[in-house]
Write an enzyme that holds these catalytic residues in place. Sequence first.
Site, PDB file in Angstrom:
ATOM      1  N   PHE A 123       0.275  45.529  50.773  1.00 21.73           N
ATOM      2  CA  PHE A 123      -0.510  46.215  51.796  1.00 21.73           C
ATOM      3  C   PHE A 123      -0.091  47.674  51.948  1.00 21.73           C
ATOM      4  CE2 PHE A 123      -0.639  41.749  52.687  1.00 21.73           C
ATOM      5  CZ  PHE A 123      -1.936  41.517  53.126  1.00 21.73           C
ATOM      6  N   GLN A 171       9.456  45.865  51.994  1.00 23.20           N
ATOM      7  CA  GLN A 171       9.398  45.375  53.361  1.00 23.20           C
ATOM      8  C   GLN A 171       8.549  44.113  53.451  1.00 23.20           C
ATOM      9  OE1 GLN A 171       8.868  46.823  57.911  1.00 23.20           O
ATOM     10  NE2 GLN A 171       7.953  48.114  56.370  1.00 23.20           N
ATOM     11  N   ILE A 209       6.799  49.562  49.771  1.00 27.19           N
ATOM     12  CA  ILE A 209       5.916  48.455  49.414  1.00 27.19           C
ATOM     13  C   ILE A 209       5.999  47.383  50.498  1.00 27.19           C
ATOM     14  CG2 ILE A 209       5.368  46.699  47.688  1.00 27.19           C
ATOM     15  CD1 ILE A 209       5.048  49.581  46.684  1.00 27.19           C
ATOM     16  N   ASP A 210       4.886  47.096  51.163  1.00 28.42           N
ATOM     17  CA  ASP A 210       4.805  46.046  52.183  1.00 28.42           C
ATOM     18  C   ASP A 210       4.155  44.817  51.561  1.00 28.42           C
ATOM     19  OD1 ASP A 210       5.752  47.982  53.949  1.00 28.42           O
ATOM     20  OD2 ASP A 210       3.730  48.560  54.581  1.00 28.42           O
ATOM     21  N   PHE A 211       4.772  43.652  51.755  1.00 27.54           N
ATOM     22  CA  PHE A 211       4.247  42.459  51.090  1.00 27.54           C
ATOM     23  C   PHE A 211       4.262  41.242  52.004  1.00 27.54           C
ATOM     24  CE2 PHE A 211       8.794  42.195  50.400  1.00 27.54           C
ATOM     25  CZ  PHE A 211       9.081  40.837  50.451  1.00 27.54           C
TER      26      PHE A 211
END
Length: 269
Positions: free
Chosen positions: A144, A174, A132-134
Amino acid sequence: MSKKRIIFVLLYCDGFFCLSRNFKLQRIGDFRWLQRNYNFNYSATFIDELIILDISRKSRDINKFATLLYNLSENIFVPITAGGGIRSFEDAKVLFENGADKVCLNTSLIQCPHVSEKISSVYGQQSLVASIDFKHDHGDFKFFIDNGLIEVQYNIQELISFLDPLPFCEILLQSVDRDGTGTGFDLTLANTFRDQLSKPIILLGGAGHSDHLVEGLLHQSTDAVATAHLLNFVGDGLKLSREQAQRHSEVSLARWPLLSSTSFSTTKH
């Protein structure tokens, strides 16, 4: 007390390893450069796991990436997670057959959740990591996929509800904002994801030195900390970070015997 983990991340893009800052890439060197300049498999004796991500911006070559994975896994004796560009069960199968113990899904996790279900049905739930990209956004969060290029149209509760039934063993959180900055981890989402999904949490993005790794390990909701800062931590950096963390009684790390230093193999045997 459950064991916490220190993880190193290698970022691979179009044939080269890279540094990343806010998901903008700086090319560092290819596999031979890593072999020539850093005794990486010595450094790998001080980590608990290795993550290798193919973040290529152009067309990806899963077979070329798998060959790199195979060569790395020949002399590294820690579990390896591979990810980046996995769009099908067949992609994941190639990586498992070339040294991956787990695969990491980001884009396909959201766009094609049936891929995670198929992988899990064959290799087990313990073989999947959800990535999980935030980013922060005026007191809230945006999420994202696709190397940070596509915003996911979920708020945090909607995303958690979407992830909850999916078969994965842990979450790689992340921070795009902290990526490559060396300013420390963004700890704000760890509690929420850990409490509501009851999955182990890996933090990535922001670690610039050993104090940051220790800070992340001391956080009650994190199970592992990860860094992709190749120049700061390869060499004695990971060794010193592990030794510093082990001086804290609140941090329980596995104690591995030091393996002898060997050189990389660049071809299959």
